[in-house]
Design a protein around this motif. Structure first.
Motif, short mmCIF file in Angstrom:
data_model
loop_
_atom_site.label_atom_id
_atom_site.label_comp_id
_atom_site.label_asym_id
_atom_site.label_seq_id
_atom_site.Cartn_x
_atom_site.Cartn_y
_atom_site.Cartn_z
N LEU A 29 58.74 32.84 66.14
CA LEU A 29 59.43 31.78 66.85
C LEU A 29 59.17 30.45 66.16
CD1 LEU A 29 58.66 32.79 70.54
CD2 LEU A 29 60.83 33.05 69.32
N GLY A 30 60.11 30.05 65.32
CA GLY A 30 59.98 28.77 64.63
C GLY A 30 60.59 27.64 65.45
N LEU A 31 60.61 26.46 64.88
CA LEU A 31 61.23 25.32 65.55
C LEU A 31 62.69 25.64 65.85
CD1 LEU A 31 59.89 22.23 63.56
CD2 LEU A 31 59.04 23.18 65.69
N ASP A 32 63.12 25.33 67.04
CA ASP A 32 64.49 25.60 67.47
C ASP A 32 65.18 24.26 67.71
OD1 ASP A 32 66.73 26.05 69.39
OD2 ASP A 32 66.07 28.14 69.20
N ALA A 33 66.15 23.94 66.85
CA ALA A 33 66.80 22.64 66.91
C ALA A 33 67.60 22.47 68.20
CB ALA A 33 67.71 22.44 65.70
N HIS A 90 67.75 12.08 60.10
CA HIS A 90 67.47 13.43 59.63
C HIS A 90 68.51 14.37 60.23
CE1 HIS A 90 63.59 11.58 58.64
NE2 HIS A 90 63.55 11.16 59.88
N ASP A 91 68.49 15.63 59.81
CA ASP A 91 69.49 16.59 60.27
C ASP A 91 68.84 17.71 61.08
OD1 ASP A 91 72.17 18.00 60.17
OD2 ASP A 91 70.89 19.48 59.20
N THR A 92 69.41 17.98 62.25
CA THR A 92 68.95 19.12 63.05
C THR A 92 70.12 20.06 63.39
OG1 THR A 92 69.30 17.97 65.16
CG2 THR A 92 67.14 17.71 64.11
N PHE A 93 71.25 19.92 62.71
CA PHE A 93 72.43 20.70 63.04
C PHE A 93 72.67 21.86 62.06
CE2 PHE A 93 73.23 16.71 65.19
CZ PHE A 93 73.75 17.12 66.41
N ASN A 94 72.37 21.65 60.80
CA ASN A 94 72.70 22.64 59.79
C ASN A 94 71.49 23.50 59.43
OD1 ASN A 94 75.52 21.64 58.92
ND2 ASN A 94 74.26 19.79 58.86
N THR A 95 71.77 24.69 58.87
CA THR A 95 70.69 25.49 58.32
C THR A 95 70.25 24.90 56.99
OG1 THR A 95 72.14 26.95 57.04
CG2 THR A 95 71.68 27.58 59.33
N ALA A 96 69.12 25.34 56.51
CA ALA A 96 68.74 25.02 55.14
C ALA A 96 69.82 25.56 54.21
CB ALA A 96 67.39 25.64 54.82
N CYS A 97 70.01 24.92 53.07
CA CYS A 97 71.05 25.39 52.16
C CYS A 97 70.75 26.85 51.77
CB CYS A 97 71.16 24.50 50.93
SG CYS A 97 69.73 24.49 49.83
N CYS A 148 67.40 26.62 49.28
CA CYS A 148 66.20 26.47 50.11
C CYS A 148 65.90 27.72 50.92
CB CYS A 148 66.36 25.28 51.06
SG CYS A 148 66.16 23.67 50.26
N THR A 149 66.93 28.43 51.41
CA THR A 149 66.69 29.61 52.22
C THR A 149 65.94 30.67 51.43
OG1 THR A 149 68.53 29.27 53.75
CG2 THR A 149 67.82 31.54 53.38
N ASP A 150 66.39 30.96 50.21
CA ASP A 150 65.68 31.94 49.39
C ASP A 150 64.27 31.46 49.07
OD1 ASP A 150 67.86 33.60 49.44
OD2 ASP A 150 68.59 33.06 47.44
N TRP A 159 68.16 29.87 56.91
CA TRP A 159 67.03 29.45 57.74
C TRP A 159 67.39 28.24 58.60
CZ3 TRP A 159 62.64 31.07 59.63
CH2 TRP A 159 62.01 32.16 59.02
N GLU A 160 67.18 28.38 59.92
CA GLU A 160 67.23 27.20 60.76
C GLU A 160 66.02 26.34 60.38
OE1 GLU A 160 67.95 26.03 65.38
OE2 GLU A 160 66.59 27.71 64.98
N ALA A 161 66.27 25.06 60.18
CA ALA A 161 65.18 24.17 59.74
C ALA A 161 65.49 22.75 60.19
CB ALA A 161 65.02 24.22 58.22
N ILE A 162 64.45 21.95 60.22
CA ILE A 162 64.61 20.52 60.42
C ILE A 162 64.67 19.91 59.03
CG2 ILE A 162 63.67 18.46 61.50
CD1 ILE A 162 64.41 20.86 63.40
N ASN A 163 65.83 19.35 58.70
CA ASN A 163 66.01 18.85 57.33
C ASN A 163 65.71 17.36 57.30
OD1 ASN A 163 66.72 18.41 54.68
ND2 ASN A 163 68.49 19.77 54.77
#
Length: 794
Positions: free
Chosen positions: A241-245, A284-291, A307-309, A326-330
């Protein structure tokens, strides 16, 4: 401001401060000091931006011995001299126990220099007390030295004096090899337990213990960094369970958490994992996945590193399953949603050394990337490195965002006012305003009760962030007469005037008050961060005037005491000399030099001014005296119904009183007539020329819009930016709105096209897209409450 220019284009880029190979820039705070390491042959350049600020340099060689001969004045530069044997001011700074002094002392102790050696030091003194603004001086190091650079100056009394102001230090390295290719990292916030670089186009996993602080630093500016983390306990239980935007946005009520009350990132269980403590960027971005691979494939770049790989690779040793996206905080990624509901990107706002400081709320496994995208503007077209530093839990860092007075100014973290020790004991709800934390409302009262206290008894609000500038010198009156719309020549000593400050186009820079302390001494108080002070200094230089404009914001903090009982309360605690008016005698827009208690009490200035439309006063004091001033006023005021008041109640009061606010009722495209303060432009009686005069003649004679009052139907408030319509015709825009408790009406201020500003005109306020929902409204007289100002004049 940095300029990137070619024959094909000219692009101004204020972000990366390109100083050239081997040049470093440091801020030395007024009344403070910093320590710099110089190598033999390096040149140290000191600039005094505001003038009149002495600089002291103390140089120590590698044995810890101080000798002013280690530094030599560069030929033809500055007016350095070795002072007498009296105790150097720099020693007093280092002995004061302030934040700057603790940091500098720690730095000196790391290189073996203790306070005993500092006490015996002989400083080199640069500049004098009448140095013009932007003066500079250079010294050359004859050996490797640790150099203390001090901007000495004592606390400015509320009764006057020169405020200590900032210096800027530039280090010109004699051997700059590699400096242009190896970015200079900012000084660590403390001694890090981990300190590493995430190389461009890579990722790195790391572990952080609960309570630890960790800092993600954009080394060169305009570089994105995806961040994700997991609680160690969850991973050990087999739960990833990672950070959930989405959860985070929902719980925080914002697109991204920020330092303050709503500052945490959560996982899908709604458990907080990290807290944002400091943020120097704020976008910052909380909407998109990591590239990810799919993104680049659809851009026409199959096989592009992503970034995902990279995240998959570094998390694999922790047993975390790979994901396609990957869902991430960018952090630092600049994305927005446009009017067509499309998410778009642009270059990041981050600059070299910008950072986000987080605190771990669990034992965490973290991952940070240095995004590899080089096919669009996400990383400014040039992927670079990211730095990560982890600091032990024993450290303590205050919550802060960052502001810049102008685009190319140094970033400054949010500060606490002198009254913060008292206000923070009464509420946790604070907002950042002009670089300081101010209370929104107080726990024991709430905004509505605070509002009624001001209307019926008395309320006190901390408005210390208002920008204050001391304008002094033989040409001070000429400068103020040139730069503000009111006729300051008519001001008597002890008088205050409310005025506008305009561009040559007539658009407003700021509104504020001018205090006349003496024939050649003025104080300008405005609300717009600080550009008005910079503007005054620029005009003084352009006109060649003998005048100094020095920032005294950090030396004078102010508490507004407003309401029908305010005079009675302050009359009990304020003493004035026989040559000064008493609180009872103080007229509207007048001030007095005064003290708390008696002739030996805390020095203050008290003015009959305010921002509520009620009888009221402002009390100005040095921040170090602020808690005692607060205590004295509340001891006298509590029996008279005095309560603390926050920004929420203040906004209701000022809208009822028709008082304007920057960014709402005016901007640099709005003239004083459009902003509803045409009375501040005495074109008929002010014979002297002033900046914007010609444009204001034309705008007065050819008006297009005016500020009007509206009364709306129902209980849904109008909001800043709502359109105002007559049929399909968009005729105005809401600048401020509120539900008035005392009038029991729904009211708003509106900038209205001229044909529709007559009282009684029926209009509609548009909601949603402006047409899907309309609220009936009517143009009414404003100020809404006490339009004849009988209460404030009482």
């Amino acid at each position: 401001m940095t300029t990137l220019a070619t024959e094909q284009s000219q692009v101004l880029v204020p972000g990366p401060m390109m100083l050239g190979p081997g040049v470093e820039r440091y801020r030395v705070t007024g009344g403070g000091a910093t320590v710099l390491a110089l190598a033999a042959g390096d040149e140290l350049e000191i600039v005094d931006p505001e003038g009149c600020q002495v600089c002291e340099l103390i140089a120590f060689d590698q044995t810890g011995t101080s000798n002013p001969g280690l530094l030599a004045i560069a030929a033809g530069n500055g007016n350095g001299r070795v002072p007498s044997s009296s105790k150097p001011a720099a020693v007093s700074i280092l002995s004061a126990g302030l934040h700057d002094s603790r940091r500098v002392r720690a730095g000196l102790e790391r290189v073996g220099i203790d306070m005993a050696k500092v006490q015996a030091a002989a400083p080199l003194r640069l500049f004098e007390v009448d140095t013009p603004p932007n003066s500079s001086a250079r010294v050359v190091a004859h050996a490797d030295v640790a150099c203390v650079v001090a901007a000495p100056g004592g606390a400015m009394s509320a009764h006057g004096g020169a405020p200590p102001t900032d210096l800027v230090a530039y280090v010109h390295r004699s051997k700059p090899d590699g400096v242009d290719t190896e970015p200079l990292l900012p000084t660590p916030l403390a001694d890090p337990s981990q300190d590493f670089i995430v190389l461009a186009s890579t990722a790195r996993a790391y572990q952080v213990s609960v309570g630890d602080w960790f800092q993600v630093v954009d080394m060169e500016g305009r570089q994105c960094s995806d961040f994700q983390c997991f609680a160690v306990a969850d991973l050990e239980a087999g739960s990833e369970l990672g950070l959930d935007a989405t959860i985070t946005r929902s719980l925080m009520g914002a697109s991204c958490p920020a330092p303050g009350l709503y500052s945490k990132f959560f996982n899908a269980k709604m458990a907080p994992l990290v807290e944002v403590v400091q943020d120097t960027v704020g976008r910052h971005d909380t909407f998109n996945t990591a590239c990810n691979a799919r993104y680049y494939e659809e851009m026409g770049y199959p096989g592009h590193i992503n970034c995902t790989d990279n995240i998959n690779g570094v998390l694999d040793p922790f047993g975390v399953a790979a994901r396609r996206g990957w869902e991430a905080i960018n952090f630092f990624y600049n994305t927005q949603v446009d009017d067509a509901n499309q998410i778009y990107l642009d270059e990041p706002w981050s600059r070299p050394g910008d950072y986000v400081l987080l605190r771990a709320l669990e034992d965490l496994v973290c991952v940070s990337t240095a995004c590899p995208c080089d096919v669009d503007a996400a990383n400014g077209w040039n992927p670079t490195d990211i730095a990560v530093r982890v600091y032990p839990a024993a450290n303590m860092f205050k919550k802060a965002t960052a502001i810049r007075m102008t685009a190319d100014s140094e970033a400054q973290l949010t500060q606490e006012t002198g009254f913060h020790p008292r206000t923070s004991a009464l509420t946790r709800s604070f907002s950042e305003y002009c670089g300081y934390w101010l209370a929104d409302h107080y726990t024991a009262h709430g905004a509505v009760e605070e509002y009624w206290a001001c209307r019926q008894a008395a309320a006190a609000i901390d408005l210390s962030p208002l920008r204050k500038y001391e304008v002094t010198g033989p040409d001070a009156e000429v400068l103020m007469q040139t730069c503000v719309t009111r006729n300051v020549r008519k001001l008597a000593d002890g008088q205050v005037v409310y005025t506008a400050m305009c561009h040559p186009t007539g658009g407003m820079i700021d509104d504020g008050t001018v205090f006349r302390l003496a024939r050649e001494n003025f104080r300008w108080i405005g609300g717009q961060l600080g550009y008005s002070g910079i503007w005054l200094r620029e005009q003084a230089e352009r006109l060649g005037l003998a005048v100094w404009v020095r920032n005294s914001t950090e030396q004078l903090h102010n508490l507004q005491v407003q309401g029908p009982n305010s005079r009675r309360i302050l009359d009990e605690v304020i003493w004035t000399r026989p040559d000064q008016p008493t609180v009872e005698e103080l007229g509207w827009f007048r001030f007095a030099i005064a003290r708390i208690g008696d002739h030996d009490g805390i020095p203050i200035v008290v003015s009959r001014t305010g921002y509520t439309g009620e009888l009221g006063f402002e009390v100005f004091c040095h921040p170090s005296d602020a808690p005692a001033v607060w205590d004295a006023i509340f001891e006298a005021g509590t029996p008279h119904g005095l309560v603390p008041m926050g920004l929420t109640a203040l906004d209701m009061l000022r809208i009822e009183a028709g008082l304007i606010f920057a960014g709402h009722e005016f901007c640099d495209e709005t003239d004083p007539y459009e902003a509803g303060i045409g009375f501040t432009v005495p074109l008929k009686t002010k014979e002297d020329d002033f900046i914007g005069r010609d444009a204001l003649f034309d705008r007065r004679d050819n008006p297009q819009r005016r500020l009007v009052g509206l009364e709306l139907s129902g209980g849904e408030s109008a909001a800043l930016g709502d359109g105002v319509y007559v049929g399909r015709n968009h005729v105005g825009v809401i600048t401020s709105g509120t539900i008035s408790p005392i009038l029991r009406k729904n009211i708003a201020l509106c900038r209205m096209a001229l044909p529709y500003n007559e009282i009684g005109t029926a209009v509609e306020v548009g909601k949603l897209d402006g047409h899907e929902k309309r609220i009936s409204a009517e143009v009414v007289r404003y100020p809404f409450y006490d339009p004849d100002k009988s209460r404030v004049r009482a």
